[in-house]
Design a protein around this motif. Structure first.
Motif, short mmCIF file in Angstrom:
data_model
loop_
_atom_site.label_atom_id
_atom_site.label_comp_id
_atom_site.label_asym_id
_atom_site.label_seq_id
_atom_site.Cartn_x
_atom_site.Cartn_y
_atom_site.Cartn_z
N UNK A 1 38.97 33.12 35.13
CA UNK A 1 39.96 32.39 35.93
C UNK A 1 40.35 33.22 37.16
N UNK A 2 40.51 34.52 36.94
CA UNK A 2 40.83 35.41 38.06
C UNK A 2 39.73 35.32 39.12
N UNK A 3 38.47 35.39 38.67
CA UNK A 3 37.33 35.37 39.61
C UNK A 3 37.25 34.05 40.38
N UNK A 4 37.42 32.94 39.64
CA UNK A 4 37.11 31.64 40.25
C UNK A 4 38.32 30.93 40.84
N UNK A 5 39.52 31.20 40.32
CA UNK A 5 40.71 30.47 40.79
C UNK A 5 41.54 31.31 41.77
N UNK A 6 41.76 32.60 41.45
CA UNK A 6 42.68 33.38 42.29
C UNK A 6 41.97 34.10 43.45
N UNK A 7 40.80 34.67 43.19
CA UNK A 7 40.15 35.44 44.26
C UNK A 7 39.87 34.62 45.52
N UNK A 8 39.50 33.32 45.39
CA UNK A 8 39.29 32.54 46.62
C UNK A 8 40.57 32.39 47.46
N UNK A 9 41.74 32.61 46.86
CA UNK A 9 43.00 32.46 47.61
C UNK A 9 43.45 33.78 48.24
N UNK A 10 42.72 34.87 47.95
CA UNK A 10 43.19 36.20 48.36
C UNK A 10 42.78 36.56 49.78
N UNK A 11 43.74 37.09 50.52
CA UNK A 11 43.39 37.68 51.83
C UNK A 11 42.80 39.07 51.60
N UNK A 12 43.31 39.74 50.57
CA UNK A 12 42.82 41.07 50.21
C UNK A 12 42.78 41.17 48.69
N UNK A 13 41.72 41.77 48.14
CA UNK A 13 41.70 42.08 46.70
C UNK A 13 41.41 43.58 46.55
N UNK A 14 42.10 44.23 45.60
CA UNK A 14 42.06 45.70 45.52
C UNK A 14 41.64 46.20 44.13
N UNK A 15 40.40 45.94 43.69
CA UNK A 15 40.01 46.43 42.37
C UNK A 15 39.81 47.95 42.33
N UNK A 16 40.08 48.55 41.16
CA UNK A 16 39.64 49.94 40.96
C UNK A 16 38.17 49.86 40.51
N UNK A 17 37.56 51.01 40.22
CA UNK A 17 36.11 50.99 39.95
C UNK A 17 35.75 50.15 38.72
N UNK A 18 36.44 50.32 37.57
CA UNK A 18 36.09 49.47 36.41
C UNK A 18 36.33 47.98 36.69
N UNK A 19 37.42 47.66 37.39
CA UNK A 19 37.69 46.25 37.72
C UNK A 19 36.62 45.69 38.65
N UNK A 20 36.17 46.52 39.60
CA UNK A 20 35.12 46.08 40.54
C UNK A 20 33.83 45.79 39.78
N UNK A 21 33.54 46.60 38.77
CA UNK A 21 32.32 46.36 37.97
C UNK A 21 32.43 45.03 37.22
N UNK A 22 33.60 44.76 36.64
CA UNK A 22 33.80 43.53 35.88
C UNK A 22 33.72 42.30 36.81
N UNK A 23 34.34 42.41 37.98
CA UNK A 23 34.37 41.26 38.90
C UNK A 23 33.00 41.00 39.54
N UNK A 24 32.27 42.09 39.82
CA UNK A 24 31.00 41.94 40.57
C UNK A 24 29.79 41.85 39.67
N UNK A 25 29.94 42.30 38.41
CA UNK A 25 28.82 42.41 37.48
C UNK A 25 27.78 43.42 38.00
N UNK A 26 28.25 44.39 38.80
CA UNK A 26 27.39 45.45 39.33
C UNK A 26 27.83 46.76 38.69
#
Ligand SMILES: Nc1ncnc2c1ncn2[C@@H]1O[C@H](COP(=O)(O)OP(=O)(O)OP(=O)(O)O)[C@@H](O)[C@H]1O
Ligand SMILES: Cc1ncc(CO)c(N)n1
Length: 273
Positions: free
Chosen positions: A130-155
């Motif tokens: 839900x965070x990826x598909x509903x909230x991120x499209x509304x964000x002007x800025x998103x600030x993940x830390x490294x583990x969060x960036x891995x989860x959000x990007x699947x990289x």
């Protein structure tokens, strides 16, 4: 202060986040940061945590109607220049916050908080989508830390090249700017800014301390405050990086675990020392 015909004489920022009873992260960190940076702070509490510098003991989510009512109450009267989100806990809360953000056309900074320093879950795993598909499209800025960036990007991120691939994948989810924080790297805490065209690396010296409770909340709140004061996203991020580095450097050493940082270090330097 006298009324100003051009509008309020102070910028206004809203934090939609969880309460940290220990005072170092969440709503408390955000409001202190707004105050330290000369912005009028407003809050909508999504969850109450019983927490100290050693960890999170208990969490109570607030109901959807009371979360919505807090946002509507402040919007109908006070107004907000820029809002940020922190701990959102569940899919239902994310959906409700997204609806209010759209209704009020809020400029939004999203700190995709997932796990507290001690390892406690602050976002249910089924809410990540839900965070990826509903909230991120509304964000002007998103600030993940490294583990969060891995989860959000699947990289899987091993270095700056990996951070860049992840930033592009997160950008593709819809936010207009991505800032991946390097605090969790073994190396220097270099953050990475990406606006869809240019990458900017924001290096800093690693401060050798265990007192880093609420660094992520404080960094995203500082970006929000500088945006509210009228700076561009790039300049707001650069200024937030200077602010967070100083706040970690001046950590007062409170508590037996990961203690808070000093949100008022700039003020202390000019007024109290
Ligand atoms: N030891 C450190 N020295 C200098 N800068 C740091 C240090 N730790 C983190 N930072 C910086 O602090 C900011 C927040 O990054 P961090 O990766 O700690 O966020 P976070 O994990 O979301 O924090 P938290 O979840 O505890 O609130 C970033 O700009 C990061 O580079
Ligand atoms: C309420 C709350 N929000 C965010 C974090 C992440 O630092 C925390 N520890 N507590």
């Amino acid at each position: 202060m006298t009324e100003n015909l051009q509008g309020p004489a102070i910028a206004r920022a809203l934090t939609i986040a969880g309460s940290d009873s220990g005072g170092g992260a969440g709503i408390q960190a955000d409001l202190k940061t707004f105050a330290a940076l000369g912005v009028y702070g407003i809050s909508a509490i999504t969850a109450i945590t019983a927490q100290n510098t050693l960890g999170v003991r208990a969490i109570q989510e607030q109901s959807i109607p009371i979360i919505e009512a807090q946002i509507d109450a402040v919007m109908e009267d006070i107004g907000v220049d820029v809002a940020k989100t922190g701990m959102l806990s569940s899919s239902e809360i994310i959906n409700a916050v997204a609806r209010r953000v759209q209704h009020w056309q809020l400029r939004l900074v999203v700190d995709p908080v997932m796990v507290a320093k001690g390892g406690s879950t602050l976002l249910q795993s089924e809410a990540i989508e839900t965070l990826r598909t509903v909230l991120l499209p509304l964000a002007e800025v998103v600030t993940p830390n490294l583990p969060e960036a891995e989860v959000l990007s699947l990289v899987k991120i091993a270095d700056m090249a990996g951070m860049k691939v992840a930033a592009q994948a997160i950008y593709a989810l819809g936010p207009r700017h991505v800032v991946i924080k390097g605090g969790h790297s073994e190396d220097q805490p270099t953050d990475l800014y990406f606006d869809g065209q240019q990458f900017i690396e924001l290096p800093a010296k690693r401060i050798n301390t265990r007192h880093t409770h609420g660094t992520g909340c404080t960094f995203s709140a500082a970006i929000t405050a500088f945006l509210a004061r009228g700076w561009s996203v790039e300049e707001a991020v650069r200024r937030a990086k200077v602010y967070i580095t100083g706040a970690i450097q001046h950590a007062p050493g409170i508590g037996q675990g990961h203690g808070p940082i000093d949100h008022f270090w700039l003020w202390d330097q000019t007024h109290n020392e």
